[in-house]
Design a protein around this motif. Structure first.
Motif, PDB file in Angstrom:
ATOM      1  N   ARG A  24      -8.822   0.104  -0.864  1.00 47.09           N
ATOM      2  CA  ARG A  24      -9.336   1.468  -0.817  1.00 47.09           C
ATOM      3  C   ARG A  24      -8.359   2.479  -1.422  1.00 47.09           C
ATOM      4  O   ARG A  24      -7.159   2.260  -1.468  1.00 47.09           O
ATOM      5  CB  ARG A  24      -9.651   1.862   0.633  1.00 47.09           C
ATOM      6  N   ASP A  25      -8.914   3.581  -1.867  1.00 46.07           N
ATOM      7  CA  ASP A  25      -8.124   4.682  -2.444  1.00 46.07           C
ATOM      8  C   ASP A  25      -7.309   4.260  -3.651  1.00 46.07           C
ATOM      9  O   ASP A  25      -6.148   4.641  -3.815  1.00 46.07           O
ATOM     10  CB  ASP A  25      -7.202   5.302  -1.382  1.00 46.07           C
ATOM     11  N   ASN A  26      -7.918   3.462  -4.502  1.00 47.83           N
ATOM     12  CA  ASN A  26      -7.404   3.169  -5.833  1.00 47.83           C
ATOM     13  C   ASN A  26      -8.427   3.682  -6.842  1.00 47.83           C
ATOM     14  O   ASN A  26      -9.629   3.742  -6.530  1.00 47.83           O
ATOM     15  CB  ASN A  26      -7.200   1.662  -6.035  1.00 47.83           C
TER      16      ASN A  26
ATOM     17  N   HIS B 239      -2.314  -6.232   0.805  1.00 46.89           N
ATOM     18  CA  HIS B 239      -2.604  -4.820   1.045  1.00 46.89           C
ATOM     19  C   HIS B 239      -2.101  -4.014  -0.145  1.00 46.89           C
ATOM     20  O   HIS B 239      -0.889  -3.863  -0.335  1.00 46.89           O
ATOM     21  CB  HIS B 239      -1.922  -4.338   2.319  1.00 46.89           C
TER      22      HIS B 239
ATOM     23  N   HIS C 220      -3.916  -0.943  -1.010  1.00 46.76           N
ATOM     24  CA  HIS C 220      -4.662   0.307  -1.003  1.00 46.76           C
ATOM     25  C   HIS C 220      -3.722   1.493  -1.228  1.00 46.76           C
ATOM     26  O   HIS C 220      -2.514   1.397  -1.062  1.00 46.76           O
ATOM     27  CB  HIS C 220      -5.450   0.484   0.306  1.00 46.76           C
ATOM     28  N   LYS C 221      -4.317   2.592  -1.657  1.00 47.20           N
ATOM     29  CA  LYS C 221      -3.589   3.831  -1.945  1.00 47.20           C
ATOM     30  C   LYS C 221      -2.510   3.617  -2.995  1.00 47.20           C
ATOM     31  O   LYS C 221      -1.331   3.893  -2.785  1.00 47.20           O
ATOM     32  CB  LYS C 221      -2.987   4.428  -0.662  1.00 47.20           C
ATOM     33  N   ASN C 222      -2.928   3.093  -4.130  1.00 49.08           N
ATOM     34  CA  ASN C 222      -2.063   2.955  -5.297  1.00 49.08           C
ATOM     35  C   ASN C 222      -2.767   3.573  -6.511  1.00 49.08           C
ATOM     36  O   ASN C 222      -3.667   4.398  -6.354  1.00 49.08           O
ATOM     37  CB  ASN C 222      -1.710   1.485  -5.534  1.00 49.08           C
ATOM     38  N   LYS C 223      -2.370   3.165  -7.713  1.00 44.87           N
ATOM     39  CA  LYS C 223      -2.942   3.704  -8.941  1.00 44.87           C
ATOM     40  C   LYS C 223      -3.659   2.622  -9.741  1.00 44.87           C
ATOM     41  O   LYS C 223      -3.818   2.739 -10.959  1.00 44.87           O
ATOM     42  CB  LYS C 223      -1.835   4.325  -9.810  1.00 44.87           C
TER      43      LYS C 223
ATOM     44  N   ASN D 157       0.818  -1.209   0.000  1.00 48.79           N
ATOM     45  CA  ASN D 157       0.000   0.000   0.000  1.00 48.79           C
ATOM     46  C   ASN D 157       0.857   1.268   0.000  1.00 48.79           C
ATOM     47  O   ASN D 157       2.050   1.236   0.279  1.00 48.79           O
ATOM     48  CB  ASN D 157      -0.936   0.006   1.213  1.00 48.79           C
ATOM     49  N   ASP D 158       0.230   2.385  -0.351  1.00 49.46           N
ATOM     50  CA  ASP D 158       0.891   3.695  -0.385  1.00 49.46           C
ATOM     51  C   ASP D 158       2.079   3.721  -1.334  1.00 49.46           C
ATOM     52  O   ASP D 158       3.188   4.125  -0.973  1.00 49.46           O
ATOM     53  CB  ASP D 158       1.329   4.113   1.017  1.00 49.46           C
ATOM     54  N   ASN D 159       1.843   3.276  -2.563  1.00 51.56           N
ATOM     55  CA  ASN D 159       2.838   3.353  -3.623  1.00 51.56           C
ATOM     56  C   ASN D 159       2.180   3.945  -4.870  1.00 51.56           C
ATOM     57  O   ASN D 159       1.154   4.610  -4.771  1.00 51.56           O
ATOM     58  CB  ASN D 159       3.444   1.974  -3.894  1.00 51.56           C
TER      59      ASN D 159
ATOM     60  N   SER E  73      -7.104  -5.487   0.741  1.00 49.38           N
ATOM     61  CA  SER E  73      -7.323  -4.068   0.997  1.00 49.38           C
ATOM     62  C   SER E  73      -7.134  -3.277  -0.290  1.00 49.38           C
ATOM     63  O   SER E  73      -6.049  -3.270  -0.863  1.00 49.38           O
ATOM     64  CB  SER E  73      -6.350  -3.581   2.077  1.00 49.38           C
TER      65      SER E  73
END
Length: 358
Positions: A240-242, A215, A217-220, A194-196, A238
């Motif tokens: 979310r935020d994709n 996990h 989430h928070k990628n593209k 996540n977060d990449n 997980s």
């Protein structure tokens, strides 16, 4: 001394395994003095298997650590380390935790000699690495690798060499892709990415048949590989935020369809017969490019203009995963045919939240 839980090194204190010098805000000189005192006091050094030095102000590791011949776990997290030399020539570690320091790729030794075949856990999260440390690939016994919160731009294509790895954590870096070789980590149970800035996952991820937690989430990510459904052990996903979640059932901003597309749609929708010679050959070819709307209640087609849509597909009977499909019009979303399909299963909505919120 304060570091002891007992006052002497008698037979009772032989049971003591942990030396705790943590959270003292002490510098290297102070810590080194205490370690030397322990070494010189009745040869107590060999009693300790765990040394906790986290939460100090150490800039380099005391060489006296070599004297702790039975040392198995060392925690030097939350210090000021700028280098991590191979000082463990006489105490092969099974766990080394050095998170939240100032370590870079140049800070590591060329190889981890003594711990090469014994180290099972390595935590270098929260440092200043720019690239995947290649020295790590020689740690054949490694089971848990934590490299989160660095500035790493890649996962080594040779990561397959760590074939005993159970946990790989690389969250909070600058990754844009995941190499196919990750699929060779057959023992992997948790993959934390996540977060990449990852845009897609390789199809080889389906080979991770022991994977339980993913996990991302928070990628593209705009899509997921359909092979993901093959992961029978996966219980935590997980997402979310994709983009594939953020844009779930959301209209795209479209330019008005061209007259060509409107005419072609009408021909297809009303099944107007077209004979050879009625229209130019190029237009005949254009008509053959028609794609059907995925809404089962719609008979429409589209050519150049389309609306992206997320279809939740049953995933091993536990929950649903989103896969990208296309609709011919935003009107196909109005009415929530997909939502009705999900609501028909009383367990789907709960399972969906589990996936999206991770």
């Amino acid at each position: 001394m304060e570091c002891y839980t007992s006052d002497s090194c008698d037979s009772d204190s032989r049971e003591q395994k942990t030396l705790d010098l943590s959270s003292r805000l002490a510098d290297c000189t102070t810590i080194s003095t205490e370690l030397i005192g322990i070494i010189e006091e009745k040869d107590c050094a060999e009693n300790y298997e765990i040394i906790l030095l986290h939460g100090n102000r150490i800039q380099k590791l005391p060489e006296s650590l070599n004297k702790f011949s039975n040392l198995r776990m060392l925690d030097v997290s939350n210090n000021r380390l700028t280098s991590l030399p191979d000082v463990f020539k006489y105490c092969p570690l099974t766990s080394l935790r050095a998170k939240h320091n100032y370590l870079t790729n140049e800070s590591l030794p060329k190889c981890f000699s003594a711990s090469k075949n014994t180290l099972k856990e390595l935590n270098l999260s929260g440092n200043k690495f720019n690239f995947f440390p290649e020295q790590i690939l020689d740690l054949s016994s490694l089971r848990f690798l934590y490299l989160a919160a660095n500035k790493i731009v890649n996962i080594s294509k040779d990561v397959w060499k760590l074939n005993g790895l159970q946990v790989l954590s690389m969250a909070g870096n600058q990754l844009t892709e995941v190499p196919d070789s990750v699929g060779a980590l057959k023992s992997l149970q948790a993959l934390v990415l996540n977060d990449n800035f990852i845009e897609q996952l390789p199809a080889s991820i389906a080979n991770l048949n022991q994977l339980r937690s993913l996990h991302i989430h928070k990628n593209k990510l705009k899509t997921l590989p359909t092979q993901l459904i093959k992961l029978k052990c996966l219980t935590e996903l997980s997402l979310r935020d994709n983009p594939l979640v953020v844009r779930f059932v959301r209209d795209m901003t479209l330019q008005p369809p061209s007259l060509l597309e409107l005419a072609a749609r009408s021909i297809k929708l009303h099944e107007i017969p077209i004979r050879t010679g009625d229209i130019p050959v190029t237009l005949m070819g254009y008509l053959k490019q028609a794609q059907c709307c995925v809404n089962p209640k719609c008979k429409g087609v589209f050519f150049d203009n389309r609306v992206e849509h997320i279809k939740f597909v049953d995933f091993c009977g536990r929950y649903r995963i989103p896969l990208l499909q296309y609709l011919c019009s935003s009107k196909c979303i109005t009415g929530s045919w997909e939502s009705r399909e999900v609501d028909s299963n009383p367990h789907s909505s709960h399972m969906m939240r589990k996936v999206l919120l991770g």
